[in-house]
Design a protein around this motif. Sequence first.
Motif, PDB file in Angstrom:
ATOM      1  N   HIS A 150       0.835  -1.197   0.000  1.00  0.00           N
ATOM      2  CA  HIS A 150       0.000   0.000   0.000  1.00  0.00           C
ATOM      3  C   HIS A 150       0.873   1.252   0.000  1.00  0.00           C
ATOM      4  O   HIS A 150       1.862   1.337   0.733  1.00  0.00           O
ATOM      5  CB  HIS A 150      -0.906  -0.003   1.225  1.00  0.00           C
ATOM      6  N   ASP A 151       0.497   2.210  -0.831  1.00  0.00           N
ATOM      7  CA  ASP A 151       1.192   3.488  -0.903  1.00  0.00           C
ATOM      8  C   ASP A 151       0.460   4.482  -0.005  1.00  0.00           C
ATOM      9  O   ASP A 151      -0.627   4.956  -0.335  1.00  0.00           O
ATOM     10  CB  ASP A 151       1.226   3.989  -2.355  1.00  0.00           C
ATOM     11  N   TYR A 152       1.057   4.776   1.132  1.00  0.00           N
ATOM     12  CA  TYR A 152       0.409   5.659   2.103  1.00  0.00           C
ATOM     13  C   TYR A 152       0.434   7.117   1.687  1.00  0.00           C
ATOM     14  O   TYR A 152      -0.167   7.966   2.367  1.00  0.00           O
ATOM     15  CB  TYR A 152       1.053   5.494   3.482  1.00  0.00           C
ATOM     16  N   THR A 153       1.121   7.437   0.596  1.00  0.00           N
ATOM     17  CA  THR A 153       1.070   8.810   0.087  1.00  0.00           C
ATOM     18  C   THR A 153      -0.213   9.080  -0.686  1.00  0.00           C
ATOM     19  O   THR A 153      -0.505  10.228  -1.008  1.00  0.00           O
ATOM     20  CB  THR A 153       2.269   9.082  -0.825  1.00  0.00           C
ATOM     21  N   LYS A 154      -0.959   8.009  -0.977  1.00  0.00           N
ATOM     22  CA  LYS A 154      -2.222   8.142  -1.688  1.00  0.00           C
ATOM     23  C   LYS A 154      -3.357   7.674  -0.793  1.00  0.00           C
ATOM     24  O   LYS A 154      -3.161   6.803   0.056  1.00  0.00           O
ATOM     25  CB  LYS A 154      -2.202   7.314  -2.988  1.00  0.00           C
ATOM     26  N   PRO A 155      -4.552   8.220  -0.954  1.00  0.00           N
ATOM     27  CA  PRO A 155      -5.682   7.772  -0.123  1.00  0.00           C
ATOM     28  C   PRO A 155      -6.082   6.345  -0.465  1.00  0.00           C
ATOM     29  O   PRO A 155      -5.874   5.879  -1.583  1.00  0.00           O
ATOM     30  CB  PRO A 155      -6.796   8.768  -0.480  1.00  0.00           C
ATOM     31  N   PHE A 156      -6.649   5.665   0.529  1.00  0.00           N
ATOM     32  CA  PHE A 156      -7.104   4.298   0.302  1.00  0.00           C
ATOM     33  C   PHE A 156      -8.199   4.287  -0.757  1.00  0.00           C
ATOM     34  O   PHE A 156      -9.102   5.127  -0.753  1.00  0.00           O
ATOM     35  CB  PHE A 156      -7.634   3.700   1.608  1.00  0.00           C
ATOM     36  N   GLN A 157      -8.123   3.338  -1.668  1.00  0.00           N
ATOM     37  CA  GLN A 157      -9.089   3.240  -2.761  1.00  0.00           C
ATOM     38  C   GLN A 157     -10.387   2.648  -2.238  1.00  0.00           C
ATOM     39  O   GLN A 157     -10.488   1.463  -1.948  1.00  0.00           O
ATOM     40  CB  GLN A 157      -8.541   2.362  -3.889  1.00  0.00           C
ATOM     41  N   GLU A 158     -11.386   3.485  -2.078  1.00  0.00           N
ATOM     42  CA  GLU A 158     -12.683   3.009  -1.626  1.00  0.00           C
ATOM     43  C   GLU A 158     -13.364   2.213  -2.730  1.00  0.00           C
ATOM     44  O   GLU A 158     -12.970   2.264  -3.895  1.00  0.00           O
ATOM     45  CB  GLU A 158     -13.572   4.194  -1.211  1.00  0.00           C
ATOM     46  N   ARG A 159     -14.389   1.491  -2.343  1.00  0.00           N
ATOM     47  CA  ARG A 159     -15.127   0.704  -3.324  1.00  0.00           C
ATOM     48  C   ARG A 159     -15.850   1.638  -4.290  1.00  0.00           C
ATOM     49  O   ARG A 159     -16.712   2.430  -3.886  1.00  0.00           O
ATOM     50  CB  ARG A 159     -16.128  -0.198  -2.613  1.00  0.00           C
ATOM     51  N   ALA A 160     -15.489   1.565  -5.548  1.00  0.00           N
ATOM     52  CA  ALA A 160     -16.085   2.431  -6.568  1.00  0.00           C
ATOM     53  C   ALA A 160     -17.126   1.640  -7.355  1.00  0.00           C
ATOM     54  O   ALA A 160     -16.804   0.629  -7.977  1.00  0.00           O
ATOM     55  CB  ALA A 160     -15.014   2.969  -7.505  1.00  0.00           C
ATOM     56  N   ILE A 161     -18.367   2.101  -7.308  1.00  0.00           N
ATOM     57  CA  ILE A 161     -19.446   1.464  -8.056  1.00  0.00           C
ATOM     58  C   ILE A 161     -19.773   2.355  -9.241  1.00  0.00           C
ATOM     59  O   ILE A 161     -20.403   3.409  -9.099  1.00  0.00           O
ATOM     60  CB  ILE A 161     -20.697   1.254  -7.180  1.00  0.00           C
ATOM     61  N   GLU A 162     -19.306   1.942 -10.400  1.00  0.00           N
ATOM     62  CA  GLU A 162     -19.560   2.710 -11.617  1.00  0.00           C
ATOM     63  C   GLU A 162     -20.815   2.166 -12.285  1.00  0.00           C
ATOM     64  O   GLU A 162     -20.877   0.989 -12.630  1.00  0.00           O
ATOM     65  CB  GLU A 162     -18.356   2.621 -12.554  1.00  0.00           C
ATOM     66  N   GLU A 163     -21.798   3.019 -12.439  1.00  0.00           N
ATOM     67  CA  GLU A 163     -23.067   2.600 -13.010  1.00  0.00           C
ATOM     68  C   GLU A 163     -23.016   2.648 -14.536  1.00  0.00           C
ATOM     69  O   GLU A 163     -22.426   3.553 -15.121  1.00  0.00           O
ATOM     70  CB  GLU A 163     -24.203   3.497 -12.514  1.00  0.00           C
ATOM     71  N   LEU A 170       1.463   1.794 -17.359  1.00  0.00           N
ATOM     72  CA  LEU A 170       0.147   1.676 -16.729  1.00  0.00           C
ATOM     73  C   LEU A 170       0.254   1.090 -15.326  1.00  0.00           C
ATOM     74  O   LEU A 170      -0.388   1.569 -14.386  1.00  0.00           O
ATOM     75  CB  LEU A 170      -0.768   0.804 -17.591  1.00  0.00           C
ATOM     76  N   VAL A 171       1.036   0.040 -15.197  1.00  0.00           N
ATOM     77  CA  VAL A 171       1.141  -0.645 -13.910  1.00  0.00           C
ATOM     78  C   VAL A 171       1.704   0.273 -12.838  1.00  0.00           C
ATOM     79  O   VAL A 171       1.212   0.306 -11.700  1.00  0.00           O
ATOM     80  CB  VAL A 171       2.011  -1.909 -14.057  1.00  0.00           C
ATOM     81  N   HIS A 172       2.709   1.052 -13.168  1.00  0.00           N
ATOM     82  CA  HIS A 172       3.365   1.892 -12.168  1.00  0.00           C
ATOM     83  C   HIS A 172       2.687   3.247 -11.999  1.00  0.00           C
ATOM     84  O   HIS A 172       3.132   4.061 -11.180  1.00  0.00           O
ATOM     85  CB  HIS A 172       4.833   2.093 -12.542  1.00  0.00           C
ATOM     86  N   SER A 173       1.620   3.488 -12.746  1.00  0.00           N
ATOM     87  CA  SER A 173       0.894   4.760 -12.609  1.00  0.00           C
ATOM     88  C   SER A 173      -0.212   4.683 -11.571  1.00  0.00           C
ATOM     89  O   SER A 173      -0.835   5.695 -11.265  1.00  0.00           O
ATOM     90  CB  SER A 173       0.302   5.165 -13.964  1.00  0.00           C
ATOM     91  N   VAL A 174      -0.502   3.480 -11.035  1.00  0.00           N
ATOM     92  CA  VAL A 174      -1.582   3.330 -10.064  1.00  0.00           C
ATOM     93  C   VAL A 174      -1.018   2.965  -8.696  1.00  0.00           C
ATOM     94  O   VAL A 174       0.138   2.565  -8.576  1.00  0.00           O
ATOM     95  CB  VAL A 174      -2.576   2.251 -10.524  1.00  0.00           C
ATOM     96  N   THR A 213     -12.665  -6.348  -3.799  1.00  0.00           N
ATOM     97  CA  THR A 213     -12.321  -5.194  -2.979  1.00  0.00           C
ATOM     98  C   THR A 213     -11.433  -5.615  -1.815  1.00  0.00           C
ATOM     99  O   THR A 213     -11.526  -6.728  -1.309  1.00  0.00           O
ATOM    100  CB  THR A 213     -13.589  -4.502  -2.447  1.00  0.00           C
ATOM    101  N   LEU A 214     -10.603  -4.698  -1.372  1.00  0.00           N
ATOM    102  CA  LEU A 214      -9.672  -4.920  -0.279  1.00  0.00           C
ATOM    103  C   LEU A 214     -10.184  -4.205   0.964  1.00  0.00           C
ATOM    104  O   LEU A 214     -10.649  -3.060   0.897  1.00  0.00           O
ATOM    105  CB  LEU A 214      -8.291  -4.390  -0.669  1.00  0.00           C
ATOM    106  N   VAL A 215     -10.129  -4.888   2.104  1.00  0.00           N
ATOM    107  CA  VAL A 215     -10.629  -4.302   3.341  1.00  0.00           C
ATOM    108  C   VAL A 215      -9.795  -3.076   3.710  1.00  0.00           C
ATOM    109  O   VAL A 215      -8.586  -3.039   3.498  1.00  0.00           O
ATOM    110  CB  VAL A 215     -10.594  -5.348   4.480  1.00  0.00           C
ATOM    111  N   ASN A 216     -10.465  -2.073   4.262  1.00  0.00           N
ATOM    112  CA  ASN A 216      -9.775  -0.865   4.733  1.00  0.00           C
ATOM    113  C   ASN A 216      -9.223  -1.157   6.126  1.00  0.00           C
ATOM    114  O   ASN A 216      -9.728  -0.667   7.141  1.00  0.00           O
ATOM    115  CB  ASN A 216     -10.737   0.314   4.756  1.00  0.00           C
TER     116      ASN A 216
END
Length: 687
Positions: free
Chosen positions: A131-144, A683-687, A399-402
């Motif tokens: 986990h990269d702590y410089t970025k916010p945790f990725q919440e569950r995104a539900i794209e409709e 792409l891989v290293h941009s996320v 999804t990954l648990v927070n």
Amino acid sequence: MSKMLFFLEQDKKTPSLMVLNPPSPSPSIFKEKESASQLPSMTKAVPYSSVVQQADSRAPAHDNPHAAPTRVFSFSSSVTTSSEDTVLNEDDDENCVMNPHTPPTSEQVFTTPHTEFGHCANEAYRCVSKHDYTKPFQERAIEEPPLYVCFATCVSILILYMLGRLRDFFGKRFAKSYFTHLMPHNGYAQLNSDFESFYLRRIKRRMDDCYGQPITGVPGRTVLILDRYSPDYNHTQIYTGGMTRALNVSSYNYLAFSQGRGSWADAVAESIRRYGVSSCGTRLDSGSNDLHVCAEALIAHFLGAEDALVCSMGFATNSTFIPGLAGKGSLIISDELNHTSMRVGIQQSGAEVRIFKHNDMASLESLLREVISQGQPKTHRAWKKILVIVEGLYSMEGTLVNLPRIVELKQKYKFYLYVDEAHSIGSLGSRGRGVTDYFNIPPGSIDVLMGTFSKGFGAAGGYISGPKSLIDALRLRSHSGPYAEAITPSVIAQVVVSMASIMGVTPAPRPTKSTLFPGLDSSIVAPKESAEELPGMAPASMLPMWMNLRPSLADGSEARMRMRRLAFNCRYLHVGLKKLGFIVYGHVSSPIVPLLIFNPGKLCLFVRMMRARPIPIAVVVVAHPATSFNTGRARLCPSASHTKEDIDIVLRACDEVGGILDMKHGSCERWGIDEVCERAVELVHSV
């Protein structure tokens, strides 16, 4: 056990293949298999496809001389033979890093057939899972999806329901022989309720050729699917005798430890020779031996816990141990998307149950404040115990648990925490230790860690780890401890070798004798390391004396390579699908990549079209009741055995099939498939 024996026997028949994947290989092809008599004598370097053809043709011909031709998954490359039987001695320890543009020599060999594990020497196709702590945790995104997709999905479900009801109405009157199980007959009640069985009869049965596809051999990089067809809309399935080799993105073999040869298979074979093919008795009698004690000590050391307990079945680990953790007067707070095994265990516990929204920490904290302030129903007394149960990685959503936020809430509200790591152990973290390793959180912050061996370790069964006093109590209070049979020695041997290869083994002197079990030092049953941090390599005394690991396994280098390849493949597939315009759920580091299809009528089309491509691809789709009716999906599972070119093949297939089936409804900036494949590392290293 029968599968393991089959793998060992297949190992004698299948030639070991040495193939290097250059960054830009020539396209893979499928060919109709030639008979054994038509294959040329292989006394020099030949195309890889010919070797795989010969390997695939000999196995079915041995069992069924009338078998139909088999389509073969092949790559354009070269191999070097070392015997008249075209069996190559392969060793991916010392030669996994080579110049991809240089043909392999006779000294550069591998121990794993290329169909089981794709050998990739390009170090750019690696990534670290943390986990990269410089970025916010990725919440569950539900794209409709667009409204027309939702409308078409609902209309199609309504049409299916109406047509099914009409067929039932007229069928019960004019074709009674087909509906006897739904009507009273000779004074007996009907066997099935027509309402409850409607989905199975009218929807799922029409897609049964897409579910439970029968396979043979090792579920590695590729898989052999037994060919079958149905003349009666999947009421029956008829096997043709042929097999199709397909690229496998449908198995939970995350680290590709399920192999037909190598140290893992050697350890299993040796355990069968020493202990037999099966165990007898329960955990409390003769069914438990030195291997089980060794495994429990190794698991505790691996997780940084005081003690651990193994169970012969992953589902039973949750369903039988949770009732021993909580009871009447206790409260269990569960995530709404927890696995059925946990739900069964929670129901059997007799405790009060409250549900919070999936991975929603605001919902969890609000619920905690309410239940703590209100206390037990009617009496309003304080709860005897509050147990929060979550999964490390959710199998349907990806999804990954927070975990960092849950640990903060745990310190604030003083509840007990139970984490199910069935899918995250071995597949997440820079050292493969699961979500605690991924978030760099001390494992002592979690009270109970549960996991299974059927995913990352290529075996079967499950474990519970935690404080020694808790584990000792569960040995007696849980249903699995006194009544269930112990894990088969051959399976537990696979667990020990896989886990030891992830940790690495220190070259410590072994004990000369033990007063408890031969070949095992009784002093290591309870590890001495603190549970506040993950320990390093495992002492050699934790392994049975007869178990010898190759140098690349003993120092952990091969397992680290596999974990880094898995991390790259997961990120590349997830981000690549989004760039192509698909709606994808889950965390970017998850080895489970849910690709949303929505319309139930497209689920079977997607599976059949992927399987019918020039390079067949084996995929799994998930529908109701595992998901809601309108969120059907394909669940893609990359593994460490896949090369970057394999993921390219999957992305190109999804791009073409998804365009035909109108599946691209994502809002992300879209790239072309060629640009995605060329800029994979970026792409891989941009996320």
